[in-house]
Design a protein around this motif. Structure first.
Motif, PDB file in Angstrom:
ATOM      1  N   CYS A 111       0.830  -1.214   0.000  1.00 53.06           N
ATOM      2  CA  CYS A 111       0.000   0.000   0.000  1.00 53.06           C
ATOM      3  C   CYS A 111       0.860   1.258   0.000  1.00 53.06           C
ATOM      4  CB  CYS A 111      -0.925  -0.002   1.211  1.00 53.06           C
ATOM      5  SG  CYS A 111      -2.264  -1.216   1.122  1.00 53.06           S
ATOM      6  N   ARG A 112       2.006   1.210   0.673  1.00 53.51           N
ATOM      7  CA  ARG A 112       2.884   2.380   0.691  1.00 53.51           C
ATOM      8  C   ARG A 112       3.391   2.688  -0.720  1.00 53.51           C
ATOM      9  NH1 ARG A 112       4.666   4.541   4.998  1.00 53.51           N
ATOM     10  NH2 ARG A 112       4.423   2.620   6.204  1.00 53.51           N
ATOM     11  N   ALA A 113       3.783   1.664  -1.454  1.00 54.21           N
ATOM     12  CA  ALA A 113       4.227   1.872  -2.832  1.00 54.21           C
ATOM     13  C   ALA A 113       3.094   2.412  -3.699  1.00 54.21           C
ATOM     14  CB  ALA A 113       4.759   0.556  -3.404  1.00 54.21           C
ATOM     15  N   LEU A 114       1.896   1.858  -3.504  1.00 49.90           N
ATOM     16  CA  LEU A 114       0.730   2.325  -4.263  1.00 49.90           C
ATOM     17  C   LEU A 114       0.415   3.781  -3.937  1.00 49.90           C
ATOM     18  CD1 LEU A 114      -1.692   1.697  -6.146  1.00 49.90           C
ATOM     19  CD2 LEU A 114      -2.938   0.967  -4.095  1.00 49.90           C
ATOM     20  N   ASN A 115       0.475   4.141  -2.657  1.00 54.42           N
ATOM     21  CA  ASN A 115       0.152   5.508  -2.252  1.00 54.42           C
ATOM     22  C   ASN A 115       1.142   6.517  -2.822  1.00 54.42           C
ATOM     23  OD1 ASN A 115      -2.051   4.611  -0.787  1.00 54.42           O
ATOM     24  ND2 ASN A 115      -0.911   4.406   1.116  1.00 54.42           N
ATOM     25  N   TRP A 116       2.420   6.157  -2.830  1.00 57.06           N
ATOM     26  CA  TRP A 116       3.404   7.057  -3.427  1.00 57.06           C
ATOM     27  C   TRP A 116       3.199   7.175  -4.937  1.00 57.06           C
ATOM     28  CZ3 TRP A 116       5.865  10.815  -1.448  1.00 57.06           C
ATOM     29  CH2 TRP A 116       6.310  10.783  -0.128  1.00 57.06           C
ATOM     30  N   ALA A 117       2.767   6.103  -5.571  1.00 53.76           N
ATOM     31  CA  ALA A 117       2.485   6.170  -7.013  1.00 53.76           C
ATOM     32  C   ALA A 117       1.309   7.109  -7.289  1.00 53.76           C
ATOM     33  CB  ALA A 117       2.201   4.769  -7.559  1.00 53.76           C
ATOM     34  N   MET A 118       0.273   7.056  -6.440  1.00 55.70           N
ATOM     35  CA  MET A 118      -0.844   7.988  -6.612  1.00 55.70           C
ATOM     36  C   MET A 118      -0.401   9.421  -6.370  1.00 55.70           C
ATOM     37  SD  MET A 118      -4.405   6.324  -5.276  1.00 55.70           S
ATOM     38  CE  MET A 118      -3.851   5.861  -3.645  1.00 55.70           C
ATOM     39  N   PHE A 119       0.380   9.624  -5.308  1.00 47.80           N
ATOM     40  CA  PHE A 119       0.907  10.963  -5.023  1.00 47.80           C
ATOM     41  C   PHE A 119       1.668  11.497  -6.230  1.00 47.80           C
ATOM     42  CE2 PHE A 119       4.475  13.602  -3.731  1.00 47.80           C
ATOM     43  CZ  PHE A 119       3.888  14.547  -2.914  1.00 47.80           C
ATOM     44  N   ARG A 159       0.265  15.976 -12.988  1.00 50.31           N
ATOM     45  CA  ARG A 159      -0.861  16.551 -13.724  1.00 50.31           C
ATOM     46  C   ARG A 159      -0.484  17.932 -14.250  1.00 50.31           C
ATOM     47  NH1 ARG A 159      -5.592  16.771  -9.526  1.00 50.31           N
ATOM     48  NH2 ARG A 159      -3.802  17.458  -8.299  1.00 50.31           N
ATOM     49  N   ARG A 160      -0.943  18.235 -15.429  1.00 48.42           N
ATOM     50  CA  ARG A 160      -0.654  19.541 -16.028  1.00 48.42           C
ATOM     51  C   ARG A 160      -1.130  20.688 -15.143  1.00 48.42           C
ATOM     52  NH1 ARG A 160      -3.610  19.155 -20.713  1.00 48.42           N
ATOM     53  NH2 ARG A 160      -5.375  19.855 -19.459  1.00 48.42           N
ATOM     54  N   ASP A 161      -2.290  20.503 -14.483  1.00 49.16           N
ATOM     55  CA  ASP A 161      -2.884  21.591 -13.713  1.00 49.16           C
ATOM     56  C   ASP A 161      -2.689  21.439 -12.204  1.00 49.16           C
ATOM     57  OD1 ASP A 161      -4.460  19.362 -13.540  1.00 49.16           O
ATOM     58  OD2 ASP A 161      -6.375  20.394 -13.864  1.00 49.16           O
ATOM     59  N   ASP A 162      -1.670  20.667 -11.773  1.00 48.90           N
ATOM     60  CA  ASP A 162      -1.400  20.535 -10.353  1.00 48.90           C
ATOM     61  C   ASP A 162      -0.812  21.838  -9.817  1.00 48.90           C
ATOM     62  OD1 ASP A 162      -1.115  18.926  -7.875  1.00 48.90           O
ATOM     63  OD2 ASP A 162       1.013  19.312  -8.202  1.00 48.90           O
ATOM     64  N   HIS A 163      -1.222  22.236  -8.599  1.00 45.41           N
ATOM     65  CA  HIS A 163      -0.767  23.511  -8.036  1.00 45.41           C
ATOM     66  C   HIS A 163      -0.063  23.333  -6.695  1.00 45.41           C
ATOM     67  CE1 HIS A 163      -2.811  25.762 -11.138  1.00 45.41           C
ATOM     68  NE2 HIS A 163      -3.955  25.173 -10.849  1.00 45.41           N
ATOM     69  N   MET A 164       0.420  22.151  -6.399  1.00 46.26           N
ATOM     70  CA  MET A 164       1.097  21.950  -5.124  1.00 46.26           C
ATOM     71  C   MET A 164       2.369  22.793  -5.065  1.00 46.26           C
ATOM     72  SD  MET A 164       2.272  18.418  -3.279  1.00 46.26           S
ATOM     73  CE  MET A 164       2.908  18.449  -1.603  1.00 46.26           C
ATOM     74  N   PRO A 165       2.593  23.507  -3.945  1.00 48.43           N
ATOM     75  CA  PRO A 165       3.838  24.282  -3.820  1.00 48.43           C
ATOM     76  C   PRO A 165       5.069  23.392  -3.971  1.00 48.43           C
ATOM     77  CG  PRO A 165       2.267  24.869  -2.087  1.00 48.43           C
ATOM     78  CD  PRO A 165       1.697  23.670  -2.783  1.00 48.43           C
ATOM     79  N   ASP A 166       6.125  23.949  -4.571  1.00 46.18           N
ATOM     80  CA  ASP A 166       7.379  23.218  -4.772  1.00 46.18           C
ATOM     81  C   ASP A 166       7.140  21.928  -5.552  1.00 46.18           C
ATOM     82  OD1 ASP A 166      10.098  22.972  -4.617  1.00 46.18           O
ATOM     83  OD2 ASP A 166      10.140  22.238  -2.555  1.00 46.18           O
ATOM     84  N   ARG A 167       6.329  22.027  -6.591  1.00 48.44           N
ATOM     85  CA  ARG A 167       5.901  20.843  -7.331  1.00 48.44           C
ATOM     86  C   ARG A 167       7.062  20.084  -7.956  1.00 48.44           C
ATOM     87  NH1 ARG A 167       2.017  21.267 -12.568  1.00 48.44           N
ATOM     88  NH2 ARG A 167       3.903  22.233 -13.387  1.00 48.44           N
TER      89      ARG A 167
END
Length: 280
Positions: free
Chosen positions: A237-245, A251-259
């Motif tokens: 699950c940890r590997a899966l969760n990091w893959a989702m993260f 994503r083209r429209d991701d806005h996370m700081p320090d992307r």
């Protein structure tokens, strides 16, 4: 959010609280990504402001909070001075929450496991129509496989994320007998140390799946203190969760700081988690 949208979101949060009779002299941005979290002072309200396209997610989060508060779950509560619902203003969905001042040191692994155990027990007491974790994985997989939605993702990394998301999701979901309602993303950023004790926030990610899916978001030491957990499943699950993260960051429209940093870090963590799992 981009600066112009952020300014409008802040004003939507301020105005909503003011018109409900709460004193707002200032709004402090605590978190800015797809949604914005604001501390409104001196009324000490946490306003969560999202574009109206996220209305369904915001409404779902409010409903989860209402039901969990009724069973005394260790979660942040909606502000008791206003009606517990979504307020729409200037194309934004606004929800108003109690603000909790962070206190004390980092939460110890044993305490982290204890509060997650109590949270899971509370989640078993409520009846809620929530997606399965595989539904969320499918959304991430579509982002990875659609080159227009993730145009900067290198080919080899796209293949890594696609195979990890598809393969691990299928393997983890083979046996659903032990699935239950989960927090969905109980990582350290979503667990506040407060005067009331540790409280979970960001409840919009609630989904169904094995408890190990939640433990895969927590620090690795936490799983050792959670009675009955399947440690091999936690690693998967940890590997899966990091893959989702990672999928969200590309994503083209991701806005996370320090992307850019998190794009590289996410992929590194996927590889590290897969290496710890070993072959197969």
């Amino acid at each position: 959010m981009e600066p112009s949208e952020l300014r409008r979101a802040v004003e939507a949060g301020r105005t909503t609280a003011s018109e409900l009779g709460l004193q707002v002299d200032d709004a402090i941005v605590i978190h800015n990504s797809d949604r914005v979290a604001l501390r409104l002072v001196p009324c000490d309200v946490l306003a969560r402001v999202a574009p109206s396209g996220h209305l369904a997610d915001s409404a779902f989060e409010v409903e989860v909070a209402r039901r969990l508060t009724d069973v005394d779950a260790p979660v942040a509560e909606l502000d008791p001075r206003v009606e517990h619902r979504i307020y729409l203003r200037d194309a934004f969905a606004v929800s108003l929450w109690t603000y909790y001042e962070p206190v004390g040191p980092e939460i110890a692994p044993a305490d982290y496991a204890d509060v997650l155990l109590r949270h899971h027990a509370a989640l078993r007491q409520i009846d809620l129509d929530a997606p399965h974790f595989t539904d969320r994985v499918a959304v991430a997989l579509r982002e990875v496989n659609d080159r227009e939605r993730s145009p900067e993702l290198p080919g080899s990394d796209r293949e890594l994320l696609s195979s990890t998301l598809g393969g691990l999701s299928a393997a983890i979901s083979i046996d659903r007998a032990g699935d239950q309602l989960l927090h969905g993303e109980p990582h350290p950023g979503n667990l506040l140390n407060t005067r009331r004790g540790p409280l979970f926030v960001d409840l919009a990610t609630s989904c169904r799946g094995p408890i190990e899916f939640d433990l895969g978001h927590a620090p690795e030491e936490v799983g050792k203190h959670y009675a009955g957990a399947d440690h091999d499943l936690i690693h998967r699950c940890r590997a899966l969760n990091w893959a989702m993260f990672s999928a969200w960051r590309w994503r083209r429209d991701d806005h996370m700081p320090d992307r850019d940093h998190w794009r590289a870090e996410g992929l590194n963590q996927v590889r590290a988690a897969l290496d710890r799992r070993g072959p197969g």
